[in-house]
Scaffold this active site. Structure first.
Site, PDB file in Angstrom:
ATOM      1  N   GLU A 218       0.874  -1.181   0.000  1.00  0.00           N
ATOM      2  CA  GLU A 218       0.000   0.000   0.000  1.00  0.00           C
ATOM      3  C   GLU A 218       0.903   1.221   0.000  1.00  0.00           C
ATOM      4  OE1 GLU A 218      -3.218   0.142  -0.303  1.00  0.00           O
ATOM      5  OE2 GLU A 218      -3.614  -1.991  -0.168  1.00  0.00           O
ATOM      6  N   CYS A 252      -2.333   9.267   2.025  1.00  0.00           N
ATOM      7  CA  CYS A 252      -1.894   8.640   0.770  1.00  0.00           C
ATOM      8  C   CYS A 252      -2.816   8.964  -0.389  1.00  0.00           C
ATOM      9  CB  CYS A 252      -1.794   7.131   0.969  1.00  0.00           C
ATOM     10  SG  CYS A 252      -3.325   6.394   1.558  1.00  0.00           S
TER      11      CYS A 252
HETATM   12  P1  NAD Z   1       7.851   5.104   7.001  1.00  0.00           P
HETATM   13  O1  NAD Z   1       9.110   5.908   6.966  1.00  0.00           O
HETATM   14  O2  NAD Z   1       7.002   5.113   8.222  1.00  0.00           O
HETATM   15  O3  NAD Z   1       8.196   3.630   6.643  1.00  0.00           O
HETATM   16  C1  NAD Z   1       7.218   2.652   6.640  1.00  0.00           C
HETATM   17  C2  NAD Z   1       7.746   1.459   7.385  1.00  0.00           C
HETATM   18  O4  NAD Z   1       8.908   0.973   6.725  1.00  0.00           O
HETATM   19  C3  NAD Z   1       8.118   1.728   8.828  1.00  0.00           C
HETATM   20  O5  NAD Z   1       7.611   0.701   9.644  1.00  0.00           O
HETATM   21  C4  NAD Z   1       9.635   1.710   8.801  1.00  0.00           C
HETATM   22  O6  NAD Z   1      10.216   1.263  10.021  1.00  0.00           O
HETATM   23  C5  NAD Z   1       9.916   0.713   7.700  1.00  0.00           C
HETATM   24  N1  NAD Z   1      11.237   0.909   7.101  1.00  0.00           N
HETATM   25  C6  NAD Z   1      11.885   2.077   6.909  1.00  0.00           C
HETATM   26  N2  NAD Z   1      13.078   1.850   6.316  1.00  0.00           N
HETATM   27  C7  NAD Z   1      13.168   0.522   6.143  1.00  0.00           C
HETATM   28  C8  NAD Z   1      14.174  -0.332   5.591  1.00  0.00           C
HETATM   29  N3  NAD Z   1      15.292   0.174   5.099  1.00  0.00           N
HETATM   30  N4  NAD Z   1      13.939  -1.659   5.589  1.00  0.00           N
HETATM   31  C9  NAD Z   1      12.794  -2.178   6.070  1.00  0.00           C
HETATM   32  N5  NAD Z   1      11.825  -1.423   6.611  1.00  0.00           N
HETATM   33  C10 NAD Z   1      12.004  -0.087   6.654  1.00  0.00           C
HETATM   34  O7  NAD Z   1       6.919   5.466   5.788  1.00  0.00           O
HETATM   35  P2  NAD Z   1       6.898   6.691   4.827  1.00  0.00           P
HETATM   36  O8  NAD Z   1       7.577   6.317   3.565  1.00  0.00           O
HETATM   37  O9  NAD Z   1       7.229   7.967   5.490  1.00  0.00           O
HETATM   38  O10 NAD Z   1       5.299   6.676   4.569  1.00  0.00           O
HETATM   39  C11 NAD Z   1       4.715   7.618   3.765  1.00  0.00           C
HETATM   40  C12 NAD Z   1       4.297   6.944   2.464  1.00  0.00           C
HETATM   41  O11 NAD Z   1       3.312   5.968   2.748  1.00  0.00           O
HETATM   42  C13 NAD Z   1       3.665   7.884   1.464  1.00  0.00           C
HETATM   43  O12 NAD Z   1       4.205   7.614   0.193  1.00  0.00           O
HETATM   44  C14 NAD Z   1       2.196   7.499   1.479  1.00  0.00           C
HETATM   45  O13 NAD Z   1       1.550   7.746   0.261  1.00  0.00           O
HETATM   46  C15 NAD Z   1       2.266   6.044   1.797  1.00  0.00           C
HETATM   47  N6  NAD Z   1       1.042   5.577   2.417  1.00  0.00           N
HETATM   48  C16 NAD Z   1       0.257   4.719   1.726  1.00  0.00           C
HETATM   49  C17 NAD Z   1      -0.942   4.273   2.266  1.00  0.00           C
HETATM   50  C18 NAD Z   1      -1.855   3.361   1.509  1.00  0.00           C
HETATM   51  O14 NAD Z   1      -2.767   2.821   2.123  1.00  0.00           O
HETATM   52  N7  NAD Z   1      -1.666   3.162   0.219  1.00  0.00           N
HETATM   53  C19 NAD Z   1      -1.319   4.693   3.547  1.00  0.00           C
HETATM   54  C20 NAD Z   1      -0.485   5.561   4.225  1.00  0.00           C
HETATM   55  C21 NAD Z   1       0.688   5.993   3.668  1.00  0.00           C
END
Ligand code: NAD
Length: 501
Positions: A218, A252
């Site tokens: 997602e 998102c």
């Molecule tokens: P984030 O930085 O919170 O990362 C998401 C998860 O990935 C966290 O649990 C983090 O610990 C993990 N993570 C980070 N680096 C990692 C690595 N190197 N290896 C493994 N795991 C790792 O998330 P973000 O990117 O700031 O989130 C924002 C994005 O999420 C936006 O692009 C948004 O559009 C998307 N989003 C999508 C939805 C959906 O339902 N489609 C919902 C909410 C947010």
């Protein structure tokens, strides 16, 4: 964290994984009622934790309690919907037979994939955690949840809630950052959910490939909103102002850029700005004084958004509205930029903040070209009164979901609705039965029941009769109505019973 600590944790995770594996076999045998009871118990614990959830959301994003309650309502709706429908989802689904399956019964059985990992994000941490957890529980899977370290208060509340209701061999919350995900991703989970950005999405998919785990990703991207010349411009402005500024743009599905017909662009910018003011600065004391304007999650994201804005302005974008930034307060005011061009980063990277870019078009095809230049979006929006215009845009674009004459309302409002993206914006569907299906193996079962004709006819050495039958079937379209097949099956069944077989 030093290497020893990482290894030690890896062992802890491995031990937990082994216990969940044993539990997963037990969960596979549970009934719909047993699973629904657990989902209801978890929902009760979530509702009991409402004060802690509101406090965590305020600390992390300065969220209004009403916005957090709306998130809770989404969680509640999902749990109740699943509990109500689970028995029918779990039931074997009969498959229509064919001429080739006479005497046999075929059906689909939904069985749990087994062990599910969820690497989650921070912008709506409660809903993102539990909507997926409920689906996995409904399917009869074990669940490991790794919330985002960017929402640490919510992550702790989530861990406390789960611990009260379920043992860790069934559902466990493991808090920490990328290092915890990295260790978990080494383990052979059967299915992995991920909610977040593209960079980590690739890491997740690569790790899943190692164990051939299925994934539901997602993610996000640049969601277009089209404002046609036939749209109600005041209404479009009002709805898009809300869609862009809710959760400080950290949604998102939020509209990221608006493609506006040039005959209405001036009016639209004016209506959008007016609505931003009337919703988020009604008393004129400033957007930063409003209880309804949340904050950016951290300084890294604040600086990322500010850099997109600065780059655009430096390259000639025009500030139409807002444009206030306060790093100390992680505050960005609702902002409108026009005059944006393709060489600006703000037109290629997801903004995920309360800034919207206006891109005028004169021909409808131009709007389509602009959308197609980018990866397929998670959400898209069409504001138009003309049915032909709506159909034109729908037929020539794609996205995980689309709303006509509104935005954002496709999420969390209807558990029947399939939620997800397309390629770069996501893989798979969640919500209601869709989450259940993502966590289920769709197992086809054929039961050979009653002998139909000569059951040995298909084995070698092939008889002339069998060769003739095959050749005849190859030579023409086989079109036997289902009713006839069902009738023959009925006769075979009765004959077999009469013969005592
Ligand atoms: P984030 O930085 O919170 O990362 C998401 C998860 O990935 C966290 O649990 C983090 O610990 C993990 N993570 C980070 N680096 C990692 C690595 N190197 N290896 C493994 N795991 C790792 O998330 P973000 O990117 O700031 O989130 C924002 C994005 O999420 C936006 O692009 C948004 O559009 C998307 N989003 C999508 C939805 C959906 O339902 N489609 C919902 C909410 C947010």
């Amino acid at each position: 964290m030093n290497m020893n600590a990482v290894l030690k944790e890896a062992n802890i995770y491995g031990e937990l994984f082994d216990r969940q594996k044993i539990k997963s076999h037990e969960l596979a045998l549970t009934t719909a009622a047993q699973r629904a009871d657990k989902i209801r118990a978890l929902l009760k614990a979530i509702m009991d934790a409402r004060p802690a959830i509101l406090e965590a959301g305020y600390k992390e994003l300065r969220l209004n309690p009403t916005d957090l309650d709306a998130q809770l309502l989404m969680v509640k709706g999902e749990a109740e919907f699943i509990a109500r429908h689970l028995e029918s989802w779990m039931a074997d689904q009969p498959i229509q037979g064919t001429l080739m399956t006479l005497g046999k019964k075929s059906y689909v059985r939904y069985e749990p994939k087994g062990m599910v990992l969820h690497v989650s994000t921070w912008n709506a941490p409660i809903a993102e955690a539990f909507v997926l957890a409920f689906g996995a529980m409904a399917a009869g899977c074990t669940f490991v949840l790794k919330p985002s370290e960017l929402a640490p208060h919510s992550a702790q509340v989530i861990a406390d809630i789960v611990e009260k209701v379920l043992k860790d061999d069934e559902f466990v919350v493991l808090n920490g950052g990328a290092e915890v995900s990295a260790e978990l991703l080494k383990l052979p989970f059967n299915h992995i959910f991920y909610v977040g950005g593209h960079g980590v999405g690739r890491i997740i998919m690569r790790a899943a490939a190692e164990h051939f785990a299925t994934v539901t990703l997602e993610m996000g991207g640049k969601n277009p909103v089209i404002v046609d010349q036939t749209a109600d411009i005041a209404e479009a402005g009002r709805k898009i102002a809300w869609g862009r500024v809710a959760n400080a743009g950290q949604v998102c599905l939020a509209p990221d850029y608006a493609l506006v017909h040039d005959s209405v662009v001036k009016e639209f910018i004016s209506e959008l700005g007016k609505s931003m003011t009337s919703m988020y600065n009604p008393d004129g004391k400033g957007y930063n004084k409003s209880a309804d304007v949340p904050r950016i999650v951290n300084i890294r994201h604040f600086e990322r958004i500010k850099a997109l804005f600065d780059d655009a302005v430096a390259k000639g974008a025009k500030l139409e509205h807002g444009g206030e930034f306060d790093a100390a307060d992680l505050f960005i005011s609702p902002t409108i930029l026009s005059g944006v061009t393709e060489d600006m980063r703000i037109m290629t990277e997801e903004i995920f903040g309360p800034i919207i870019c206006i891109v005028p078009f004169s021909q409808r095809e131009q709007a389509i070209t602009t959308i197609r230049r980018r990866p397929k979006p998670l959400g898209s929006y069409i504001f138009a009164k003309d049915r032909a215009a709506i159909d034109f845009f729908l037929a020539r674009t794609t996205s995980g979901s689309t709303v006509v004459n509104h935005n954002l309302v496709q999420s969390g409002t209807n558990a029947h609705f399939p939620f997800g993206g397309v390629n770069a914006s996501g893989i798979g569907r969640i919500g209601g039965r869709y989450t259940f299906l993502e966590c289920s193996n769709t197992r086809g079962v054929v039961e050979d029941q009653y002998p139909a004709g000569d059951p040995n006819i298909m084995f070698p050495p092939y008889s002339e009769k069998y060769k003739g039958m095959i050749a005849q079937m190859l030579g023409k379209e086989i079109k036997v109505p289902n009713g006839v097949i069902n009738l023959i099956n009925g006769i075979i069944k009765i004959t077999a019973k009469l013969k005592g077989k």
